[in-house]
Design an enzyme around this catalytic site. Structure first.
Site, PDB file in Angstrom:
ATOM      1  N   GLU A   9       2.103   5.720   0.016  1.00 21.54           N
ATOM      2  CA  GLU A   9       3.281   6.702   0.951  1.00 21.54           C
ATOM      3  C   GLU A   9       4.301   6.611   0.045  1.00 21.54           C
ATOM      4  OE1 GLU A   9       4.537   6.709   4.369  1.00 21.54           O
ATOM      5  OE2 GLU A   9       2.427   5.874   4.502  1.00 21.54           O
TER       6      GLU A   9
ATOM      7  N   SER B 271       1.532   4.290  11.666  1.00 24.61           N
ATOM      8  CA  SER B 271       2.969   3.762  10.892  1.00 24.61           C
ATOM      9  C   SER B 271       3.187   4.982   9.818  1.00 24.61           C
ATOM     10  CB  SER B 271       2.735   2.546  10.059  1.00 24.61           C
ATOM     11  OG  SER B 271       1.955   2.042   9.317  1.00 24.61           O
TER      12      SER B 271
ATOM     13  N   HIS C  23      -4.926   3.238   5.390  1.00 28.95           N
ATOM     14  CA  HIS C  23      -4.056   3.731   4.095  1.00 28.95           C
ATOM     15  C   HIS C  23      -5.104   3.565   2.877  1.00 28.95           C
ATOM     16  CE1 HIS C  23      -0.220   3.519   6.085  1.00 28.95           C
ATOM     17  NE2 HIS C  23       0.391   4.378   5.167  1.00 28.95           N
TER      18      HIS C  23
ATOM     19  N   CYS D 138      -4.145   2.658  13.504  1.00 26.16           N
ATOM     20  CA  CYS D 138      -3.231   1.580  12.772  1.00 26.16           C
ATOM     21  C   CYS D 138      -3.946   0.545  13.043  1.00 26.16           C
ATOM     22  CB  CYS D 138      -1.962   1.450  13.005  1.00 26.16           C
ATOM     23  SG  CYS D 138      -0.536   0.584  12.082  1.00 26.16           S
TER      24      CYS D 138
ATOM     25  N   CYS E  43      -7.273  -1.274   6.568  1.00 25.64           N
ATOM     26  CA  CYS E  43      -5.707  -0.824   6.545  1.00 25.64           C
ATOM     27  C   CYS E  43      -6.809   0.872   6.395  1.00 25.64           C
ATOM     28  CB  CYS E  43      -4.970  -1.243   5.621  1.00 25.64           C
ATOM     29  SG  CYS E  43      -3.889  -0.491   5.542  1.00 25.64           S
TER      30      CYS E  43
HETATM   31  N1  DGL Z   1      -1.864   1.870   8.029  1.00 34.52           N
HETATM   32  C1  DGL Z   1      -1.827   0.879   8.806  1.00 34.52           C
HETATM   33  C2  DGL Z   1      -2.866  -0.337   8.566  1.00 34.52           C
HETATM   34  O1  DGL Z   1      -3.796   0.363   9.072  1.00 34.52           O
HETATM   35  C3  DGL Z   1      -0.450   0.202   8.638  1.00 34.52           C
HETATM   36  C4  DGL Z   1       0.045  -0.194   7.240  1.00 34.52           C
HETATM   37  C5  DGL Z   1       1.337  -0.744   7.306  1.00 34.52           C
HETATM   38  O2  DGL Z   1       2.103   0.581   8.117  1.00 34.52           O
HETATM   39  O3  DGL Z   1       1.774  -1.205   6.578  1.00 34.52           O
HETATM   40  O4  DGL Z   1      -2.782  -1.324   9.050  1.00 34.52           O
END
Ligand code: DGL
Length: 286
Positions: free
Chosen positions: A153, A12, A202, A74, A200
């Site tokens: 982000e 994302s 991120h 993701c 996640c």
């Molecule tokens: N990096 C993504 C994940 O692993 C998505 C995070 C998001 O867009 O909320 O879930």
């Protein structure tokens, strides 16, 4: 047999770059095309239908660029729609949930794993089910932490705001207060996790803060290394590896602002980060 085509990597936003980094380390001869749907991130607070539709629009873009395999870097997309992707494309599609679940289930000693992830990933129970598949004796405590993706982000990877958000996100799993609200499997009294899975892509970007807060008694694991290994194996099994001596080319695409993506990625991954191209996805075509 070898195949010079690129590997598509999708997230994302910028989180999937944590997986890309491991892919490049593990398979240096492979070329990649990374697509971040930054315009519509975060996905994790969206409905399943939106996550599925946006992901498919993004993967269609990668498939149209003749990639030889796609890594869905993701967790949210993987958790919600991996089966749909596999039905749609005649390509090997690798998600990040199973590699992370395998790593966590092999890491825990006391069979208690905490998972932090987006609300959509927690709602799917993909990690709960995948860890139970590996070892049914493991207790899995899934906890949604929606505040963390917007931090990453925005490039807020250190400082008091990020520290407070991480402390708040981890508190239910670490036992400072009872899990309430979005925690689906509250921590029973006396049960202490020894493994924290960053569910996640991120979250590894906040790893330094997370490590400082959980201390040494809890192992932190994520999907990136295991996914890169699974990809290497997949390429090998399918005869899709690039020549070992190939000069890899890495392209970065974003649906958001290319300059912002480049600045953020450069801060995260160093100044050698390649140019970023802005793309507009074909929206609504299913
Ligand atoms: N990096 C993504 C994940 O692993 C998505 C995070 C998001 O867009 O909320 O879930």
């Amino acid at each position: 047999m070898s195949d010079p085509r690129s590997i598509g990597v999708f997230d994302s936003g910028v989180g999937g770059l944590t997986v890309l980094r491991e892919i490049v380390r593990r398979s240096p001869a492979e070329s990649t095309i990374y697509l971040g749907d930054n315009l519509r991130a975060p996905y994790g607070v969206r409905s399943d239908d939106e996550v599925r539709a946006f992901s498919i629009e993004s993967l269609d873009e990668l498939a149209a660029r003749d990639v030889k395999a796609i890594v869905v870097a993701c967790n949210t997309s993987t958790a919600v729609a991996l089966g749909d992707f596999r039905r749609r494309y005649d390509l090997p599609i690798l998600g990040v949930v199973r590699p992370g679940a395998v790593t966590a289930s092999l890491t825990t000693r006391n069979r208690r794993v905490g998972v932090i992830a987006t609300p959509a990933t927690v709602r799917s129970h993909a990690y709960f089910n995948a860890i139970k598949d590996e070892n049914p004796a493991v207790e899995v405590y899934e906890h949604a932490t929606p505040a963390l993706v917007p931090l990453v982000e925005a490039g807020e990877l250190s400082g008091s705001v990020a520290e407070a958000a991480v402390a708040d996100a981890l508190a239910p799993l670490l036992g400072e207060r009872d899990a309430v609200g979005e925690s689906i499997f509250p921590r029973p009294p006396g049960a202490t996790i020894d493994t924290l899975l960053l569910g996640c892509t991120h979250y590894p970007l906040l790893r330094a803060i997370i490590e400082a807060q959980v201390g040494e008694r809890i192992a932190i694991v994520d999907s990136a290394t295991a996914t890169a290994s699974a990809l290497a194996e997949l390429l090998d099994i399918n005869g899709l590896e690039a020549e070992r001596t190939a000069a890899a080319v890495h392209r970065q695409l974003t649906t958001g602002d290319a300059g912002t993506f480049h600045d953020l990625a450069g801060r995260l991954f160093g100044s050698a980060f390649p140019e970023v191209e802005a793309v507009e996805l074909a929206v609504g075509a299913r």
